[in-house]
Design a protein around this motif. Structure first.
Motif, PDB file in Angstrom:
ATOM      1  N   GLY A 145       1.719   2.112  -0.924  1.00 51.22           N
ATOM      2  CA  GLY A 145       1.060   3.395  -1.121  1.00 51.22           C
ATOM      3  C   GLY A 145       1.469   4.401  -0.048  1.00 51.22           C
ATOM      4  O   GLY A 145       1.546   4.059   1.135  1.00 51.22           O
ATOM      5  N   GLN A 146       1.711   5.620  -0.476  1.00 54.42           N
ATOM      6  CA  GLN A 146       2.157   6.672   0.447  1.00 54.42           C
ATOM      7  C   GLN A 146       1.954   8.027  -0.223  1.00 54.42           C
ATOM      8  O   GLN A 146       2.127   8.168  -1.436  1.00 54.42           O
ATOM      9  N   ALA A 147       1.579   9.022   0.565  1.00 53.15           N
ATOM     10  CA  ALA A 147       1.422  10.373   0.028  1.00 53.15           C
ATOM     11  C   ALA A 147       2.752  10.844  -0.565  1.00 53.15           C
ATOM     12  O   ALA A 147       3.800  10.744   0.072  1.00 53.15           O
ATOM     13  N   HIS A 148       2.691  11.365  -1.808  1.00 54.83           N
ATOM     14  CA  HIS A 148       3.913  11.826  -2.462  1.00 54.83           C
ATOM     15  C   HIS A 148       3.572  12.873  -3.521  1.00 54.83           C
ATOM     16  O   HIS A 148       2.430  12.973  -3.967  1.00 54.83           O
ATOM     17  N   PHE A 149       4.581  13.633  -3.910  1.00 47.28           N
ATOM     18  CA  PHE A 149       4.408  14.646  -4.948  1.00 47.28           C
ATOM     19  C   PHE A 149       5.734  14.859  -5.656  1.00 47.28           C
ATOM     20  O   PHE A 149       6.794  14.430  -5.179  1.00 47.28           O
ATOM     21  N   THR A 150       5.654  15.516  -6.802  1.00 45.38           N
ATOM     22  CA  THR A 150       6.858  15.856  -7.556  1.00 45.38           C
ATOM     23  C   THR A 150       7.198  17.315  -7.328  1.00 45.38           C
ATOM     24  O   THR A 150       6.371  18.199  -7.578  1.00 45.38           O
ATOM     25  N   ASP A 151       8.389  17.580  -6.822  1.00 46.80           N
ATOM     26  CA  ASP A 151       8.817  18.956  -6.602  1.00 46.80           C
ATOM     27  C   ASP A 151       8.969  19.640  -7.961  1.00 46.80           C
ATOM     28  O   ASP A 151       9.722  19.157  -8.818  1.00 46.80           O
ATOM     29  N   PRO A 152       8.263  20.762  -8.199  1.00 47.83           N
ATOM     30  CA  PRO A 152       8.300  21.381  -9.532  1.00 47.83           C
ATOM     31  C   PRO A 152       9.657  21.976  -9.892  1.00 47.83           C
ATOM     32  O   PRO A 152       9.942  22.182 -11.071  1.00 47.83           O
ATOM     33  N   HIS A 153      10.497  22.227  -8.902  1.00 44.92           N
ATOM     34  CA  HIS A 153      11.800  22.851  -9.170  1.00 44.92           C
ATOM     35  C   HIS A 153      12.885  21.803  -9.413  1.00 44.92           C
ATOM     36  O   HIS A 153      13.711  21.951 -10.326  1.00 44.92           O
ATOM     37  N   THR A 154      12.883  20.740  -8.605  1.00 42.18           N
ATOM     38  CA  THR A 154      13.937  19.738  -8.711  1.00 42.18           C
ATOM     39  C   THR A 154      13.503  18.506  -9.497  1.00 42.18           C
ATOM     40  O   THR A 154      14.342  17.679  -9.841  1.00 42.18           O
ATOM     41  N   ARG A 155      12.186  18.365  -9.761  1.00 48.22           N
ATOM     42  CA  ARG A 155      11.587  17.191 -10.398  1.00 48.22           C
ATOM     43  C   ARG A 155      11.762  15.934  -9.549  1.00 48.22           C
ATOM     44  O   ARG A 155      11.585  14.815 -10.024  1.00 48.22           O
ATOM     45  N   GLU A 156      12.121  16.108  -8.292  1.00 47.18           N
ATOM     46  CA  GLU A 156      12.299  14.997  -7.362  1.00 47.18           C
ATOM     47  C   GLU A 156      10.934  14.496  -6.877  1.00 47.18           C
ATOM     48  O   GLU A 156      10.026  15.285  -6.619  1.00 47.18           O
ATOM     49  N   THR A 157      10.769  13.181  -6.780  1.00 46.80           N
ATOM     50  CA  THR A 157       9.574  12.613  -6.162  1.00 46.80           C
ATOM     51  C   THR A 157       9.779  12.600  -4.650  1.00 46.80           C
ATOM     52  O   THR A 157      10.726  11.979  -4.152  1.00 46.80           O
ATOM     53  N   VAL A 158       8.903  13.302  -3.956  1.00 47.06           N
ATOM     54  CA  VAL A 158       9.034  13.479  -2.506  1.00 47.06           C
ATOM     55  C   VAL A 158       7.949  12.676  -1.804  1.00 47.06           C
ATOM     56  O   VAL A 158       6.757  12.860  -2.070  1.00 47.06           O
ATOM     57  N   HIS A 159       8.346  11.784  -0.924  1.00 44.79           N
ATOM     58  CA  HIS A 159       7.397  10.988  -0.145  1.00 44.79           C
ATOM     59  C   HIS A 159       7.238  11.611   1.244  1.00 44.79           C
ATOM     60  O   HIS A 159       8.217  11.869   1.933  1.00 44.79           O
ATOM     61  N   VAL A 160       5.992  11.836   1.624  1.00 44.05           N
ATOM     62  CA  VAL A 160       5.709  12.387   2.945  1.00 44.05           C
ATOM     63  C   VAL A 160       5.758  11.252   3.956  1.00 44.05           C
ATOM     64  O   VAL A 160       5.111  10.223   3.759  1.00 44.05           O
ATOM     65  N   PRO A 161       6.515  11.395   5.043  1.00 42.86           N
ATOM     66  CA  PRO A 161       6.631  10.307   6.019  1.00 42.86           C
ATOM     67  C   PRO A 161       5.272   9.811   6.496  1.00 42.86           C
ATOM     68  O   PRO A 161       4.360  10.595   6.745  1.00 42.86           O
ATOM     69  N   ALA A 162       5.152   8.483   6.584  1.00 46.23           N
ATOM     70  CA  ALA A 162       3.889   7.872   6.984  1.00 46.23           C
ATOM     71  C   ALA A 162       4.175   6.646   7.837  1.00 46.23           C
ATOM     72  O   ALA A 162       5.268   6.062   7.777  1.00 46.23           O
ATOM     73  N   PHE A 163       3.195   6.268   8.631  1.00 48.82           N
ATOM     74  CA  PHE A 163       3.295   5.106   9.515  1.00 48.82           C
ATOM     75  C   PHE A 163       2.146   4.158   9.202  1.00 48.82           C
ATOM     76  O   PHE A 163       1.021   4.594   8.963  1.00 48.82           O
ATOM     77  N   LYS A 164       2.434   2.869   9.208  1.00 50.52           N
ATOM     78  CA  LYS A 164       1.419   1.870   8.900  1.00 50.52           C
ATOM     79  C   LYS A 164       0.549   1.604  10.126  1.00 50.52           C
ATOM     80  O   LYS A 164       1.051   1.317  11.208  1.00 50.52           O
ATOM     81  N   HIS A 165      -0.766   1.717   9.933  1.00 50.85           N
ATOM     82  CA  HIS A 165      -1.733   1.383  10.980  1.00 50.85           C
ATOM     83  C   HIS A 165      -2.720   0.375  10.400  1.00 50.85           C
ATOM     84  O   HIS A 165      -3.193   0.535   9.270  1.00 50.85           O
ATOM     85  N   SER A 166      -3.053  -0.631  11.176  1.00 54.40           N
ATOM     86  CA  SER A 166      -4.023  -1.624  10.741  1.00 54.40           C
ATOM     87  C   SER A 166      -5.440  -1.130  11.018  1.00 54.40           C
ATOM     88  O   SER A 166      -5.643  -0.138  11.742  1.00 54.40           O
ATOM     89  N   VAL A 167      -6.410  -1.824  10.461  1.00 53.31           N
ATOM     90  CA  VAL A 167      -7.806  -1.501  10.747  1.00 53.31           C
ATOM     91  C   VAL A 167      -8.062  -1.604  12.245  1.00 53.31           C
ATOM     92  O   VAL A 167      -8.714  -0.741  12.848  1.00 53.31           O
ATOM     93  N   SER A 168      -7.521  -2.636  12.869  1.00 54.32           N
ATOM     94  CA  SER A 168      -7.734  -2.805  14.310  1.00 54.32           C
ATOM     95  C   SER A 168      -7.047  -1.712  15.123  1.00 54.32           C
ATOM     96  O   SER A 168      -7.507  -1.391  16.229  1.00 54.32           O
TER      97      SER A 168
END
Length: 208
Positions: A145-168
């Protein structure tokens, strides 16, 4: 830059994480925002800013995306709201002990290091103040799972960079900054399958 590209469509794109986050925030009876000075981290387009403004005495809504803040200013016209363009990963232009409540929603996944943010929260909060955090659940991140969207002009799926953090990671860095953990909860949307992993993790800290 990616959130600037997403800003115009952020509120209308299908996004169950965004929608559940808004529902959960409004149900947090233990979060004391009424008639208090509130700092919002990652205000985005104002999806939670409007509700917080209706509760708070004064609200500083901070985000580092000018595109998102432009949408927020259009969506939220309350006189008790101050919008602030700033990157929360560096020292905040906010006075010591100036907030009763800090609210952060779906923002810490985009930071490699949580410690500077937790330290700033501890600096800005008044004694007895609350820090509320809502994040994509680490289980969801592990499953891709990661924040993402579809660019309305290119129809490309764009993933916003994210880092994994644990509950701890979330709990430990908060405690190391001098905050006390009061609540930790996991959330799933009402129509999810029974065996789906939690979608959101929420934490409520207090500055003693």
């Amino acid at each position: 830059r990616l959130y600037d590209r997403w800003a115009a469509r952020y509120d209308t794109d299908g996004n169950p994480t965004r929608d559940l986050d808004a529902v959960v925030l409004r149900r947090r009876s233990s979060l004391r925002v009424r008639n208090r000075d509130v700092l919002e981290l990652g205000a985005g387009t104002g999806k939670n800013t409007r509700w917080l403004a209706g509760e708070a005495r004064h609200l500083v809504a901070m985000d580092f995306s000018p595109g998102m803040l432009a949408e927020a200013r259009r969506n939220v016209r309350a006189s008790n709201v101050e919008f602030l363009e700033h990157d929360i990963s560096v020292a905040w232009p906010v006075a010591d002990r100036s907030a009763d409540v800090i609210v952060g929603n779906l923002i810490l996944e985009h930071l490699r290091d949580l410690a500077p943010v937790m330290a700033e929260c501890a600096r800005v909060l008044r004694v007895g103040g609350q820090l509320y955090l809502s994040e994509l659940h680490p289980f969801r991140q592990i499953l891709g799972g990661q924040a993402h969207f579809t660019d309305p002009h290119t129809r490309e799926t764009v993933h916003v960079p994210a880092f994994k953090h644990s509950v701890s990671d979330y709990v430990g860095t908060g405690i190391a900054a001098g905050l006390s953990l009061r609540e930790l909860d996991e959330w799933l949307e009402a129509d999810a399958a029974a065996n789906d992993p939690p979608r959101l993790l929420t934490l409520l800290f207090e500055r003693r």
